[in-house]
Write a protein that holds these residues in place. Structure first.
Motif, PDB file in Angstrom:
ATOM      1  N   UNK A  42      10.200  -9.302   1.467  1.00  0.00           N
ATOM      2  CA  UNK A  42      11.065  -8.143   1.279  1.00  0.00           C
ATOM      3  C   UNK A  42      10.291  -6.881   1.657  1.00  0.00           C
ATOM      4  N   UNK A  43      11.011  -5.805   1.934  1.00  0.00           N
ATOM      5  CA  UNK A  43      10.365  -4.535   2.225  1.00  0.00           C
ATOM      6  C   UNK A  43       9.431  -4.121   1.099  1.00  0.00           C
ATOM      7  N   UNK A  44       9.892  -4.328  -0.122  1.00  0.00           N
ATOM      8  CA  UNK A  44       9.101  -3.931  -1.284  1.00  0.00           C
ATOM      9  C   UNK A  44       7.795  -4.720  -1.330  1.00  0.00           C
ATOM     10  N   UNK A  45       7.893  -6.003  -1.030  1.00  0.00           N
ATOM     11  CA  UNK A  45       6.691  -6.838  -1.046  1.00  0.00           C
ATOM     12  C   UNK A  45       5.736  -6.415   0.068  1.00  0.00           C
ATOM     13  N   UNK A  46       6.292  -6.054   1.237  1.00  0.00           N
ATOM     14  CA  UNK A  46       5.447  -5.618   2.349  1.00  0.00           C
ATOM     15  C   UNK A  46       4.705  -4.339   1.967  1.00  0.00           C
ATOM     16  N   UNK A  47       5.420  -3.420   1.339  1.00  0.00           N
ATOM     17  CA  UNK A  47       4.813  -2.172   0.896  1.00  0.00           C
ATOM     18  C   UNK A  47       3.677  -2.453  -0.090  1.00  0.00           C
ATOM     19  N   UNK A  48       3.927  -3.387  -1.003  1.00  0.00           N
ATOM     20  CA  UNK A  48       2.906  -3.730  -1.997  1.00  0.00           C
ATOM     21  C   UNK A  48       1.682  -4.341  -1.320  1.00  0.00           C
ATOM     22  N   UNK A  49       1.928  -5.184  -0.315  1.00  0.00           N
ATOM     23  CA  UNK A  49       0.806  -5.797   0.410  1.00  0.00           C
ATOM     24  C   UNK A  49      -0.030  -4.746   1.131  1.00  0.00           C
ATOM     25  N   UNK A  50       0.645  -3.775   1.753  1.00  0.00           N
ATOM     26  CA  UNK A  50      -0.071  -2.711   2.454  1.00  0.00           C
ATOM     27  C   UNK A  50      -0.937  -1.921   1.471  1.00  0.00           C
ATOM     28  N   UNK A  51      -0.374  -1.654   0.297  1.00  0.00           N
ATOM     29  CA  UNK A  51      -1.152  -0.934  -0.716  1.00  0.00           C
ATOM     30  C   UNK A  51      -2.388  -1.713  -1.114  1.00  0.00           C
ATOM     31  N   UNK A  52      -2.197  -3.016  -1.267  1.00  0.00           N
ATOM     32  CA  UNK A  52      -3.294  -3.893  -1.642  1.00  0.00           C
ATOM     33  C   UNK A  52      -4.395  -3.883  -0.570  1.00  0.00           C
ATOM     34  N   UNK A  53      -3.948  -4.029   0.682  1.00  0.00           N
ATOM     35  CA  UNK A  53      -4.881  -4.105   1.800  1.00  0.00           C
ATOM     36  C   UNK A  53      -5.732  -2.839   1.902  1.00  0.00           C
ATOM     37  N   UNK A  54      -5.096  -1.699   1.722  1.00  0.00           N
ATOM     38  CA  UNK A  54      -5.815  -0.439   1.930  1.00  0.00           C
ATOM     39  C   UNK A  54      -6.462   0.103   0.657  1.00  0.00           C
ATOM     40  N   UNK A  55      -6.299  -0.610  -0.459  1.00  0.00           N
ATOM     41  CA  UNK A  55      -6.852  -0.103  -1.717  1.00  0.00           C
ATOM     42  C   UNK A  55      -8.327   0.255  -1.559  1.00  0.00           C
ATOM     43  N   UNK A  56      -9.054  -0.525  -0.771  1.00  0.00           N
ATOM     44  CA  UNK A  56     -10.494  -0.294  -0.632  1.00  0.00           C
ATOM     45  C   UNK A  56     -10.824   0.773   0.403  1.00  0.00           C
ATOM     46  N   UNK A  57      -9.820   1.249   1.130  1.00  0.00           N
ATOM     47  CA  UNK A  57     -10.124   2.157   2.242  1.00  0.00           C
ATOM     48  C   UNK A  57      -9.582   3.568   2.062  1.00  0.00           C
ATOM     49  N   UNK A  58      -8.851   3.837   0.968  1.00  0.00           N
ATOM     50  CA  UNK A  58      -8.252   5.173   0.832  1.00  0.00           C
ATOM     51  C   UNK A  58      -9.047   6.061  -0.112  1.00  0.00           C
TER      52      UNK A  58
END
Length: 445
Positions: free
Chosen positions: A429-445
RNA sequence: CGGAGCGUAGCGCAGCCUGGUAGCGCACCUGCUUCGGGAGCAGGGGGUCGGAGGUUCGAAUCCUCUCGCUCCGACCA
């Protein structure tokens, strides 16, 4: 950013002047435009990457306790006459005369100028230690510029200068720089190996170069196979803790790793054969300790109870513009660039497979807004192009993550998240994709 | 700086040897069809042939000079 409103002049065909992958891909992805031999304009996409790299360099320097300044590109010749380098530097230095006939130069580096600043404002040993750095354009009139921004004449570089009272203090500054550089490269997703190097025209007796392994590198390098596995990871570093900082330096510089300039076949051959590696490397940084070479020549002294003493110095550089090329050399495939998350120009690309379809358009809009709202910088391909063209553009410019929105999935609120690096896709789902992106970039922001 | 090349439409190239005032692919514009991996068909626009001088009735083409760019080598963040 909506691609329809952006400026991204991509090329379908390979420009004839580009010989190596990074140069070719930077031209094809619309990152740069050559203006003269070794001199480039940075187009929007390239400029974004350059700025991301610069930002990481700044953050890691400040973290190490170093202080940013900005010195001019044009320097007066007389400072360089004081140090003796005006005559020593040769035709690589671009010399300019102003309307009054005064000799000037476009700075290839800033030891003289920083020393001038120091001697004008620092009187006492109590003001030490001090490390100033800046990120500024430099010019070296290379006889033969090539490989795009990897070996341009004009280049963007971070150069830092430490001022210390004693040699021990200066060596701590040297170590501090080494660790901060290791952190800097790691954050960019690069493995840059510190190698014992030659000091060259800057002089001094303690210096390391940082090399990124890549087949197109300009230097031949020799190293222990275990070296590239050394990582700082997420360990905390206290830059004031001399022993801790020195320990990390020891950890990273004890195993054999040298450029062809300092290579010692006999020492190298003491390694078991399977650990002896020869490769090519791109130099992306160098640190020097050179003691009182400039402070003595230019009278940069501090007052101590024992009288006036020349300060101990070192200088430390990171090739910011060159790193853009080095990153691509280390991260690309036959379709294009693959940016590491730490330096990517956009965090995620959104591909709308059916532009003009009400459901697809509104799903893309919603996703775009949600990403921006969460602090991401997405690139939404909203052009009226066919799917193939959109995919090819995304692959070329190398955004690490792509969200594909098509009429098939939209009805069920499904989008597709694709990794540029592995090519693997997952429907969610879009919501899940958004959550995954947040997870992926958590270490880079 | 030594050696070797190349400058023809925005990009990639042909034409030059054997002079007769330009062509192909991509891109671009219009229309129709197509629509999950750089679409198809039809029509269309765009070039002082890097610049200057010379030879010639006539020069992208031959000659001289010049500027720019690329590659190999030496040099370098």
């Amino acid at each position: 950013m909506r691609l329809s409103r952006y400026f991204l002049p991509v090329l379908k065909e390979n420009p004839s002047e580009a010989q190596i992958a990074s140069h070719r891909l930077m031209l094809r992805a619309g990152m740069i435009k050559q203006q003269q031999a070794g001199i480039y304009s940075w187009l929007p996409l390239g400029y974004k990457v350059l700025k991301r790299i610069e930002q990481i360099v700044h953050e890691e320097q400040v973290r190490a306790g170093h202080i940013p300044v900005l010195m001019p590109t044009l320097q007066p010749a007389d400072l360089w006459q004081e140090s003796g380098r005006y005559d020593a530097y040769g035709p690589e230095m671009l010399r300019i005369t102003d309307r009054h006939g005064r000799d000037m130069l476009y700075g290839p580096t800033n030891e003289e100028m920083i020393t001038d600043i120091f001697r004008a404002h620092v009187e006492s040993y109590k003001q030490l230690p001090l490390t100033l750095y800046h990120i500024q354009w430099k010019f070296r009139d290379e006889v033969r510029p090539r490989f795009g921004v990897m070996r341009g004449r004009e280049f963007y570089m971070k150069d830092g200068y430490n001022f210390d009272l004693t040699k021990e203090d200066a060596l701590h500054a040297y170590n501090r720089h080494m660790v901060s550089y290791l952190r800097t490269y790691e954050r960019m997703g690069l493995t840059a190996i510190p190698m014992r190097a030659d000091s060259g025209p800057i002089g001094g007796d303690n210096t390391h170069e940082f090399l990124v392994l890549a087949p197109t590198g300009e230097s031949e390098v020799f190293y222990d196979a275990q070296v590239p596995d050394l990582k700082l990871g997420d360990r905390e570093v206290d830059y004031d803790d001399r022993e801790a900082v020195a320990e990390i330096c020891t950890e990273f510089t004890t195993l054999y790793a040298r450029t062809d300039e300092t290579h010692d076949e006999a020492v190298f051959n003491e390694l078991p054969e399977e650990r002896r590696k020869t490769a090519r490397g791109i130099e992306v940084g160098q640190i020097f300790y050179f003691g009182t070479k400039y402070s003595e020549a230019m009278g940069a002294t501090v007052k101590t109870p024992e009288g006036n003493v020349p300060v101990e110095m070192g200088s430390h550089g990171i090739g910011v513009s060159r790193l853009v090329g080095a990153l691509i050399e280390a991260n690309h495939d036959d379709k294009g660039i693959i940016w590491p998350e730490g330096v990517t120009p956009f965090h995620v690309g959104i591909v709308n497979l059916k532009q003009g379809d009400a459901a697809c358009d509104s799903a893309c809009d919603a996703l775009y807004k949600a990403l921006v709202q969460k602090g991401f910088d997405p690139l939404y391909d909203d052009r009226k192009e066919r799917a193939g063209a959109k995919f090819a553009t995304m692959d070329l410019i190398g955004l690490p993550w792509r969200i594909t929105v098509g009429p098939r999935g939209v009805a069920a609120n499904l989008v597709e998240l694709t990794s540029r690096r592995t090519g693997e896709s997952e429907e969610m789902s879009s919501e899940a994709a958004l959550a995954r992106i947040q997870e992926i970039y958590a270490a880079h922001l």
